[in-house]
Design an enzyme around this catalytic site. Sequence first.
Site, mmCIF file in Angstrom:
data_model
loop_
_atom_site.group_PDB
_atom_site.id
_atom_site.type_symbol
_atom_site.label_atom_id
_atom_site.label_comp_id
_atom_site.label_asym_id
_atom_site.label_seq_id
_atom_site.Cartn_x
_atom_site.Cartn_y
_atom_site.Cartn_z
ATOM 1 N N ARG A 184 2.636 39.606 14.784
ATOM 2 C CA ARG A 184 3.037 40.056 13.320
ATOM 3 C C ARG A 184 4.273 39.428 13.042
ATOM 4 O O ARG A 184 4.868 38.793 12.025
ATOM 5 C CB ARG A 184 2.986 41.477 13.231
ATOM 6 C CG ARG A 184 1.541 41.801 13.087
ATOM 7 C CD ARG A 184 1.552 43.547 12.641
ATOM 8 N NE ARG A 184 1.870 43.699 11.159
ATOM 9 C CZ ARG A 184 2.556 44.832 10.845
ATOM 10 N NH1 ARG A 184 2.506 45.859 11.577
ATOM 11 N NH2 ARG A 184 2.870 45.061 9.555
ATOM 12 N N CYS A 240 10.615 47.805 11.403
ATOM 13 C CA CYS A 240 9.195 47.445 11.872
ATOM 14 C C CYS A 240 8.502 47.261 10.349
ATOM 15 O O CYS A 240 9.152 46.392 9.722
ATOM 16 C CB CYS A 240 8.528 48.633 12.564
ATOM 17 S SG CYS A 240 8.467 50.184 11.577
#
Length: 284
Positions: A184, A240
């Site tokens: 990611r 995040c």
Amino acid sequence: MAQRDSYIMSQEQVLERLMSGKRQVLADCRFQLGQPGQGRLAYEQGHLPGAVYLDLEEDLSGPVGLHGGRHPMPDLGVLSLKLGERAIDRDTAVIVYDDQGGAMASRLWWLLRFMGHEQVYLMDGGFSRWQAAGYPVNDEPPLAAKPKVFGSRVKNLQLVVMEDVRQKLEWPGTVLIDSREPKRYRGEEESIDKKAGHIPGAVNRFWKDNLDADGLWKDREALKERFASISPDQEIIVYCGSGVTACPNLLALAEAGRPDAKLYLGSWSDWISHEENPVATGEE
């Protein structure tokens, strides 16, 4: 700065506290992203004796808007009332746990510290390991307790917003840590947010790498080694996808002697909500 006692408690330490009758509140934070209600259902089916439940989206996050990310800051006044209703005040030791390696429980750990509460600890290993060890579990609601007043003393310096991050892009005095899994971070896959990639200049430190092969937290020396490349005089900002799994990295940094690390709460989901913000892919 002197190193404090650990924020991480072994299950044996938690069991000893339960058996000794020490004053504390156990907080069950189990939650499954994309499956609202599953965490509460799991709690109702079985939890540590006397544990209260706090839901990531209902209790530990605010309403989602155009900006602010997928898990914005909750209203701290409302959260203070909820904590008080669960018999938590500034003198109450709080032990948080989940069943995801600390991913969800660390959010409550961070929020409590942000609100000025230091006696908060993460139970290592999670609920399933506790149950498998034969330690006490029940499905009874916690006994009614006299509500308390949670006196919040917010530590604003532990939090940054998008404008702060934008100003510090590529500034050598700041280290920006992306806590998501590497694919990611590199922009190779994105199944949750609308854009793939990372904030330019960020380094990748996947939060699960704080755990060993058995799913237990690494010791303090291993965590120090993990962040050894960061200079003591550098500012640390952690993010995040939505400000949840950044919190295990903040816990790890606190264990490693950097309790001053800051959270970009909106994180990637907030960053990409501003079309003008740059996006990077690949390795830095």
